[in-house]
Design an enzyme around this catalytic site. Structure first.
Site, PDB file in Angstrom:
ATOM      1  N   ASP A   1      -3.804 -19.275 -28.669  1.00  0.00           N
ATOM      2  CA  ASP A   1      -2.653 -18.703 -29.372  1.00  0.00           C
ATOM      3  C   ASP A   1      -1.350 -18.936 -28.612  1.00  0.00           C
ATOM      4  O   ASP A   1      -1.344 -19.254 -27.416  1.00  0.00           O
ATOM      5  CB  ASP A   1      -2.835 -17.194 -29.549  1.00  0.00           C
ATOM      6  CG  ASP A   1      -3.799 -16.849 -30.680  1.00  0.00           C
ATOM      7  OD1 ASP A   1      -4.485 -17.761 -31.186  1.00  0.00           O
ATOM      8  OD2 ASP A   1      -3.874 -15.669 -31.044  1.00  0.00           O
TER       9      ASP A   1
ATOM     10  N   HIS B   1      -5.203 -18.107 -24.698  1.00  0.00           N
ATOM     11  CA  HIS B   1      -3.777 -18.298 -24.931  1.00  0.00           C
ATOM     12  C   HIS B   1      -3.256 -19.542 -24.219  1.00  0.00           C
ATOM     13  O   HIS B   1      -3.723 -19.876 -23.116  1.00  0.00           O
ATOM     14  CB  HIS B   1      -2.984 -17.070 -24.477  1.00  0.00           C
ATOM     15  CG  HIS B   1      -3.194 -15.885 -25.356  1.00  0.00           C
ATOM     16  ND1 HIS B   1      -4.328 -15.106 -25.284  1.00  0.00           N
ATOM     17  CD2 HIS B   1      -2.427 -15.348 -26.348  1.00  0.00           C
ATOM     18  CE1 HIS B   1      -4.255 -14.141 -26.191  1.00  0.00           C
ATOM     19  NE2 HIS B   1      -3.127 -14.260 -26.840  1.00  0.00           N
TER      20      HIS B   1
END
Length: 233
Positions: A52, A197
């Site tokens: 992400d 992430h």
């Protein structure tokens, strides 16, 4: 006498349970086609690594190199304004064979927005991708993972599906690589979608061991779209 019947009864119960799970899985898969995915087929040893909040200015080349060196295709849920700011990094990810997915344009809390505003957040990401000659996204992951009826309605209008996860590494909290490794290796199951992430150095450090160990256990690394398709949807 009782012991003689225990083994056959146990086998019948296990068989019945297996049949029940298969039936339920097909029903769940059918429903999932309408809305989205949070995990893949629980009977197939496939795992999707997802990242992400990218693309970022730093660490992306190192992250991509680890994935390429290990022949892993991942799914990147990109924030539109960052993709626009770092077009070369965005193209690098796409040209490396990774799946590009939607993480909204400005990374807002979607559950606080009205339907039209949610649509625009998703739409602007695809406008950025079109300008970069990258196909429109298929999956959207709301920042924070929260979703509401408004979000579902907006996604349906944009022909998007919800792309959630089943294992959150919490790498954004500053966890060391060793802790990320332990969490993933102890929790991974067939069909797991792992949330990581972009821009986190400890995640990059953790990946080689995660990939090597899970491969040794017979797992294959796939994209979110691969999990979707292997669910016979």
């Amino acid at each position: 006498m009782i012991k003689k019947f225990q083994a056959p009864v146990r086998k019948i119960l296990l068989l019945s349970l297996a049949v029940f799970i298969v039936i339920e899985w097909r029903i769940i898969s059918h429903e999932r086609a309408k809305y989205g995915i949070a995990s893949g087929n629980p009977f197939v040893k496939e795992i999707a690594l997802t990242f992400d909040d990218g693309p970022r200015e730093n660490t992306m080349q190192g992250l991509n190199s680890v994935l390429l060196d290990n022949k892993v295709r991942a799914t990147f849920f990109l924030v539109g304004k960052f993709a626009e700011r770092y077009p070369d990094v965005t193209r690098m990810l796409y040209n490396s064979g990774h799946e590009i997915a939607n993480h909204t344009y400005t990374h807002p809390k979607l559950f606080k927005l009205w339907t039209e505003k949610i649509e625009r957040e998703a739409e602007r990401v695809d406008e950025v991708m079109t300008a970069l000659n990258i196909p429109k996204t298929r999956f959207l992951r709301p920042p924070g993972g929260s979703f509401t009826l408004n979000i579902f309605n907006a996604m349906r209008r944009k022909n998007l599906r919800l792309g959630l996860w089943s294992l959150n590494t919490g790498d954004y909290t500053g966890r060391p690589a060793e802790e990320i490794e332990r969490l993933v290796l102890s929790s991974a199951r067939p069909g797991t979608i792992v949330l990581m992430h972009s821009g986190v150095p400890e995640t990059v450090k953790a990946l080689p061991k995660i990939i090597k160990t899970l491969r040794s256990r017979g797992y294959e690394f796939v994209t979110v779209n691969d999990l979707w398709n292997n669910g016979a949807i």
